[in-house]
Write an enzyme that holds these catalytic residues in place. Structure first.
Site, short mmCIF file in Angstrom:
data_model
loop_
_atom_site.label_atom_id
_atom_site.label_comp_id
_atom_site.label_asym_id
_atom_site.label_seq_id
_atom_site.Cartn_x
_atom_site.Cartn_y
_atom_site.Cartn_z
N HIS A 1 47.46 81.52 -26.31
CA HIS A 1 47.88 80.74 -27.49
C HIS A 1 46.93 80.94 -28.66
O HIS A 1 45.75 81.22 -28.49
CB HIS A 1 48.10 79.26 -27.15
CG HIS A 1 46.86 78.43 -26.96
ND1 HIS A 1 46.83 77.37 -26.08
CD2 HIS A 1 45.63 78.48 -27.53
CE1 HIS A 1 45.63 76.80 -26.14
NE2 HIS A 1 44.89 77.46 -26.99
N ASN B 1 46.03 81.24 -22.01
CA ASN B 1 47.42 81.72 -21.91
C ASN B 1 47.82 82.55 -23.14
O ASN B 1 48.98 82.87 -23.32
CB ASN B 1 48.38 80.54 -21.73
CG ASN B 1 48.34 79.57 -22.91
OD1 ASN B 1 47.61 79.79 -23.88
ND2 ASN B 1 49.14 78.52 -22.85
N GLU C 1 51.94 77.95 -28.37
CA GLU C 1 51.92 78.30 -26.95
C GLU C 1 52.89 79.45 -26.69
O GLU C 1 53.71 79.80 -27.56
CB GLU C 1 52.34 77.06 -26.13
CG GLU C 1 51.47 75.82 -26.36
CD GLU C 1 50.09 75.91 -25.70
OE1 GLU C 1 49.69 77.01 -25.23
OE2 GLU C 1 49.39 74.88 -25.64
N ASP D 1 44.71 73.21 -36.48
CA ASP D 1 45.58 72.39 -35.62
C ASP D 1 44.91 71.05 -35.33
O ASP D 1 43.72 70.87 -35.61
CB ASP D 1 45.93 73.13 -34.32
CG ASP D 1 44.71 73.64 -33.55
OD1 ASP D 1 43.57 73.25 -33.87
OD2 ASP D 1 44.90 74.45 -32.63
#
Ligand code: GLP
Length: 221
Positions: A125, A123, A130, A60
Site C-alpha cells: 500500500h 502489502n 490498499e 493520510d
C-alpha cells in the site's frame, strides 16, 4: 526508476530534499508518516528555514481517533517536522469532516504536487491505498487492510484500533512531479522487490509506480 541503497539512506534523502527546496523554495509536497521517514524528518528538522515558503500536505490520517491522540498522522508529522520547520502552508486531514476528501482534492488542484514522499506497507500500500485501490483514485475515505490494522498497533499501543482512514489517492500520487518511496528493514524487502520488479498491478499499489517517469526508492541495505 532510481533505486538507491545505502546505510545512510535517511541522510541522503534529507540532503536531496534540501537540494530540491533550494531549487524551488515554494515546492508543494505530500508527506507520509509511519515510522520509516522519521529519521529523515529528524535531519530536516535541523534546517528550520528550508521550508519557509513550502507547502506540505499530510498523506493520510486514521479515522475515529481522539483529538489529542499523539500517534495520529498529524501529531506525528507535526512533532517530527512541521513544528520545527513551520512551512508556509501545512494541510492536515480532518477525518471527521465528511467534506474533507473534496477539500483535500481542492488543495491539490490549487497547485499540484511537486513531490510525494511515501512509505510502503508490507502489502504494497501507498498511503492508505490498499491492494485493489483504483490507479486514478483521488482523496477518499477507505477501509484499512487487516495487515495495516495490525501494523498500526505499534503506533497506538492499545489506545486505538483504527479500521479506516482518509488518504490522498493513487491518481494524485502518480501525477506528482516526483515520487520518493522510503523503505527500510528486512520486513519490507520482499514487497519492495515485488513493487519494483514484479508485474504492474493494482493488487500491489506500489507496482504502479513503475509507470511513473521520476521515482526514487530510498532503501537501506
Ligand atoms: C501505514 C501508513 C503508510 C505508511 C506505511 C508503512 O499504514 N498508512 O503511509 O507508509 O503504513 O509504515 P512504516 O513506515 O511504519 O512501516
Amino acid at each position: 526508476m532510481n533505486l538507491r541503497r545505502s546505510k545512510m539512506w535517511a541522510d541522503d534523502a534529507a540532503a536531496a530534499l534540501l537540494d530540491r527546496l533550494h531549487e524551488r523554495p515554494e515546492m508543494r509536497m505530500c508527506l507520509a508518516t509511519g515510522s520509516t521517514p522519521l529519521p529523515m524528518y529528524g535531519r530536516l528538522a535541523q534546517s528550520p528555514d528550508a521550508f519557509a515558503a513550502a507547502a506540505v500536505l499530510l498523506l493520510d490520517e486514521f479515522g475515529d481517533l481522539p483529538a489529542d491522540e499523539p500517534a495520529s498522522c498529524d501529531a506525528t508529522l507535526r512533532r517530527a517536522l512541521i513544528d520545527h520547520v513551520r512551512p508556509a502552508d501545512y494541510r492536515a486531514i480532518v477525518t471527521a469532516h465528511p467534506g474533507e476528501p473534496a477539500a483535500v482534492d481542492a488543495w491539490i488542484d490549487a497547485g499540484g504536487l511537486d513531490l510525494a514522499v511515501l512509505g510502503i506497507g508490507v502489502n504494497g500500500h501507498l498511503g492508505m491505498n490498499e491492494p485493489g485501490a483504483p490507479a486514478d483514485g483521488r482523496t477518499a475515505r477507505v477501509d484499512l487492510a487487516p495487515t495495516t490494522m495490525e501494523g498500526a498497533q505499534r503506533y497506538f499501543e492499545g489506545r486505538a484500533r483504527p479500521t479506516w482512514g482518509v488518504t490522498v489517492g493513487l491518481g494524485d500520487l502518480l501525477a506528482a512531479g516526483e515520487v520518493w518511496v522510503l523503505a527500510a528493514g528486512e520486513s519490507k524487502a520482499d514487497i519492495v522487490r515485488r513493487s519494483t520488479d514484479g508485474p504492474v498491478t493494482t493488487a500491489v499499489p506500489a507496482s504502479l509506480l513503475q509507470r511513473h517517469p521520476n521515482v526514487t526508492w530510498w532503501l537501506d541495505r
